[in-house]
Design a protein around this motif. Structure first.
Motif, PDB file in Angstrom:
ATOM      1  N   TRP A 290      14.483  23.655  -9.071  1.00 45.78           N
ATOM      2  CA  TRP A 290      13.633  22.598  -9.628  1.00 45.78           C
ATOM      3  C   TRP A 290      13.197  21.688  -8.493  1.00 45.78           C
ATOM      4  O   TRP A 290      14.030  21.062  -7.841  1.00 45.78           O
ATOM      5  N   CYS A 291      11.894  21.612  -8.251  1.00 42.49           N
ATOM      6  CA  CYS A 291      11.342  20.802  -7.164  1.00 42.49           C
ATOM      7  C   CYS A 291      10.679  19.566  -7.758  1.00 42.49           C
ATOM      8  O   CYS A 291       9.814  19.685  -8.630  1.00 42.49           O
ATOM      9  N   ASN A 292      11.073  18.402  -7.275  1.00 36.93           N
ATOM     10  CA  ASN A 292      10.603  17.148  -7.825  1.00 36.93           C
ATOM     11  C   ASN A 292       9.540  16.529  -6.915  1.00 36.93           C
ATOM     12  O   ASN A 292       9.854  16.003  -5.854  1.00 36.93           O
ATOM     13  N   GLY A 293       8.291  16.590  -7.346  1.00 35.33           N
ATOM     14  CA  GLY A 293       7.179  16.054  -6.567  1.00 35.33           C
ATOM     15  C   GLY A 293       7.128  14.542  -6.533  1.00 35.33           C
ATOM     16  O   GLY A 293       6.390  13.961  -5.744  1.00 35.33           O
TER      17      GLY A 293
ATOM     18  N   GLU B 260       7.636  16.203  -0.887  1.00 31.22           N
ATOM     19  CA  GLU B 260       6.562  17.190  -0.892  1.00 31.22           C
ATOM     20  C   GLU B 260       7.095  18.566  -1.278  1.00 31.22           C
ATOM     21  O   GLU B 260       8.256  18.879  -1.045  1.00 31.22           O
ATOM     22  N   TYR B 261       6.221  19.369  -1.827  1.00 29.72           N
ATOM     23  CA  TYR B 261       6.567  20.752  -2.145  1.00 29.72           C
ATOM     24  C   TYR B 261       6.459  21.587  -0.878  1.00 29.72           C
ATOM     25  O   TYR B 261       5.606  21.328  -0.031  1.00 29.72           O
TER      26      TYR B 261
ATOM     27  N   ALA C 271       1.979  13.429  -8.712  1.00 33.72           N
ATOM     28  CA  ALA C 271       2.515  12.599  -7.620  1.00 33.72           C
ATOM     29  C   ALA C 271       2.368  13.308  -6.276  1.00 33.72           C
ATOM     30  O   ALA C 271       2.059  12.681  -5.264  1.00 33.72           O
ATOM     31  N   ALA C 272       2.577  14.610  -6.275  1.00 32.73           N
ATOM     32  CA  ALA C 272       2.416  15.384  -5.046  1.00 32.73           C
ATOM     33  C   ALA C 272       0.950  15.378  -4.602  1.00 32.73           C
ATOM     34  O   ALA C 272       0.654  15.274  -3.408  1.00 32.73           O
TER      35      ALA C 272
ATOM     36  N   TRP D 179      -4.321  22.240  -2.058  1.00 39.12           N
ATOM     37  CA  TRP D 179      -3.664  22.656  -3.302  1.00 39.12           C
ATOM     38  C   TRP D 179      -4.097  24.045  -3.740  1.00 39.12           C
ATOM     39  O   TRP D 179      -3.283  24.812  -4.252  1.00 39.12           O
ATOM     40  N   LYS D 180      -5.352  24.397  -3.525  1.00 46.11           N
ATOM     41  CA  LYS D 180      -5.787  25.769  -3.830  1.00 46.11           C
ATOM     42  C   LYS D 180      -4.953  26.758  -3.020  1.00 46.11           C
ATOM     43  O   LYS D 180      -4.524  27.794  -3.534  1.00 46.11           O
ATOM     44  N   ARG D 181      -4.709  26.421  -1.759  1.00 44.22           N
ATOM     45  CA  ARG D 181      -3.902  27.280  -0.892  1.00 44.22           C
ATOM     46  C   ARG D 181      -2.465  27.357  -1.409  1.00 44.22           C
ATOM     47  O   ARG D 181      -1.891  28.439  -1.492  1.00 44.22           O
ATOM     48  N   MET D 182      -1.874  26.216  -1.764  1.00 39.45           N
ATOM     49  CA  MET D 182      -0.503  26.203  -2.280  1.00 39.45           C
ATOM     50  C   MET D 182      -0.392  27.011  -3.573  1.00 39.45           C
ATOM     51  O   MET D 182       0.547  27.795  -3.746  1.00 39.45           O
TER      52      MET D 182
END
Length: 138
Positions: free
Chosen positions: A30-33, A37-38, A57-58, A68-71
């Protein structure tokens, strides 16, 4: 991939934890933005489910649609490489209501909306959670 969206404090996290039975599993990260950062996938990852909470938030920290498209693409590819992998994105809908006066706030709102559109296109499933109830949109 799975995108869960809804208003602030509408039960998105609780619904996702129940849907994916997070308390019963050991293969979920679980990653919390809201806190940091992710990152990108690690080749040594053993988890089968990766949850990214606090997407809005990220995006506020990095208001760049291309980033974000890349991520989204990188994590989509990671998911496709494993038979039972799932990537879950959880984001609050900040795009409705009164348009902010401050330029930075408007940019964040706009970029978040654009990113959510890109993400929804990539995802196999999209749910909107409101009052703790999920409505499947895709």
């Amino acid at each position: 991939m799975h995108f869960i969206v809804g208003g602030a404090f509408q039960g998105k996290r609780k619904w996702a934890r129940a849907y994916y039975r997070v308390e019963e599993r050991k293969d979920v990260v679980w990653c919390n933005g809201y806190e940091r950062e992710y990152g990108e996938p690690d080749v040594n990852m053993r988890e089968r489910i990766v949850v990214f909470e606090g997407l809005e938030a990220a995006i506020r920290r990095i208001p760049d649609v291309a980033h974000w498209k890349r991520m989204f693409r990188i994590w989509h590819e990671w998911e496709q490489q494993g038979a039972s992998r799932t990537v879950v994105w959880i984001g609050s809908d900040i795009t409705q209501g009164i348009v902010p006066v401050e330029k930075e706030e408007r940019l964040w709102r706009d970029v978040t909306g654009w990113c959510y559109q890109q993400l929804a296109q990539l995802c196999d499933r999209v749910d909107r959670v409101w009052c703790g109830l999920a409505e499947r949109m895709k």
